[in-house]
Design a protein around this motif. Structure first.
Motif, mmCIF file in Angstrom:
data_model
loop_
_atom_site.group_PDB
_atom_site.id
_atom_site.type_symbol
_atom_site.label_atom_id
_atom_site.label_comp_id
_atom_site.label_asym_id
_atom_site.label_seq_id
_atom_site.Cartn_x
_atom_site.Cartn_y
_atom_site.Cartn_z
ATOM 1 N N HIS A 103 0.497 -1.057 -4.849
ATOM 2 C CA HIS A 103 -0.826 -1.490 -5.296
ATOM 3 C C HIS A 103 -1.448 -0.438 -6.206
ATOM 4 O O HIS A 103 -1.399 0.755 -5.925
ATOM 5 C CB HIS A 103 -1.727 -1.730 -4.081
ATOM 6 C CG HIS A 103 -3.134 -2.041 -4.449
ATOM 7 N ND1 HIS A 103 -3.510 -3.231 -5.036
ATOM 8 C CD2 HIS A 103 -4.270 -1.300 -4.339
ATOM 9 C CE1 HIS A 103 -4.814 -3.217 -5.255
ATOM 10 N NE2 HIS A 103 -5.287 -2.055 -4.852
ATOM 11 N N ASN A 112 -3.904 -3.076 6.311
ATOM 12 C CA ASN A 112 -3.806 -3.156 4.850
ATOM 13 C C ASN A 112 -5.188 -3.192 4.225
ATOM 14 O O ASN A 112 -5.436 -2.539 3.202
ATOM 15 C CB ASN A 112 -3.029 -4.388 4.407
ATOM 16 C CG ASN A 112 -1.654 -4.525 5.008
ATOM 17 O OD1 ASN A 112 -1.223 -5.637 5.298
ATOM 18 N ND2 ASN A 112 -0.925 -3.435 5.219
ATOM 19 N N THR A 160 0.832 -1.203 0.000
ATOM 20 C CA THR A 160 0.000 0.000 0.000
ATOM 21 C C THR A 160 0.866 1.254 0.000
ATOM 22 O O THR A 160 0.428 2.306 -0.435
ATOM 23 C CB THR A 160 -0.960 0.021 1.208
ATOM 24 O OG1 THR A 160 -0.196 -0.057 2.417
ATOM 25 C CG2 THR A 160 -1.949 -1.142 1.131
ATOM 26 N N ASP A 174 -6.523 0.245 4.216
ATOM 27 C CA ASP A 174 -5.844 1.044 3.185
ATOM 28 C C ASP A 174 -6.387 0.747 1.789
ATOM 29 O O ASP A 174 -6.342 1.605 0.906
ATOM 30 C CB ASP A 174 -4.340 0.778 3.193
ATOM 31 C CG ASP A 174 -3.629 1.374 4.396
ATOM 32 O OD1 ASP A 174 -4.207 2.259 5.073
ATOM 33 O OD2 ASP A 174 -2.481 0.947 4.668
ATOM 34 N N LEU A 175 -6.898 -0.459 1.597
ATOM 35 C CA LEU A 175 -7.470 -0.852 0.305
ATOM 36 C C LEU A 175 -8.937 -0.440 0.165
ATOM 37 O O LEU A 175 -9.559 -0.719 -0.849
ATOM 38 C CB LEU A 175 -7.345 -2.366 0.125
ATOM 39 C CG LEU A 175 -5.923 -2.906 0.006
ATOM 40 C CD1 LEU A 175 -5.916 -4.423 0.122
ATOM 41 C CD2 LEU A 175 -5.288 -2.455 -1.306
#
Length: 171
Positions: free
Chosen positions: A86, A102, A54, A105-106
């Motif tokens: 990413h 993570n 990320t 963050d996505l």
């Protein structure tokens, strides 16, 4: 993730999985190397694996030396890895985050974005701990959970063959 809940392929005939951690130098490349190895052993050449982070601070760098040494000692080849960031615009069928941070963050959990260990047969939905600031034993612990979960992912792919309903009887 229930064992029969892999999202369908975006393109019939192939399936793309991306593994994501923070910097793409420890956890996600370890999972990438192991999952590719398991897929090759299973003859699942329709499944493509990539990994990313990320963050962008390690882009272009090789895997963390401790992660690479742990993989090499277990018989894997970590030498091809180069970290990348990413890209949400990539056409990926399933994105698997290594931990809750993570995943956040996505953009959070969706049908196509989940946690890697959602398929862990022993501790489903747990995080893959970040070994970066610890000792060598953390990398060995990560490898153990990654190997177990990668095998479960391969089993799910064999069972479900999400790349195409019409290909259900061929690898």
């Amino acid at each position: 993730m229930p064992p029969s809940a892999l999202p369908p392929a975006r393109r019939p005939g192939s399936y793309r999985i991306e593994l994501v951690c923070l910097g793409n130098i420890c956890r996600s490349p370890t999972a990438h190397v192991v999952l590719e190895d398991r897929l090759a052993d299973a003859g699942l050449d329709r499944v493509e694996v990539s990994s990313s982070g990320t963050g962008d601070w390690h882009v272009g760098h090789p895997m963390d030396r401790r992660a690479a040494a742990t993989l090499a000692a277990a018989g894997y080849d970590p030498s091809r890895h180069r970290a990348r960031q990413h890209d949400p615009a990539e056409d990926v069928d399933l994105v698997l985050a290594m931990d809750e941070a993570n995943l956040a963050d996505l953009g959070g959990r969706t049908d196509r974005i989940r946690k890697f260990r959602d398929l862990d047969p022993l501790e489903p939905a747990s995080d893959v701990p970040d070994p970066y600031y610890g000792g060598d034993d953390g990398f060995e612990e990560v490898l153990t959970m990654v190997e177990r979960t990668a095998s479960a992912i391969v089993d799910a792919l064999r069972r479900e063959r999400p790349w195409s309903d019409r290909d259900a009887h061929t690898p």
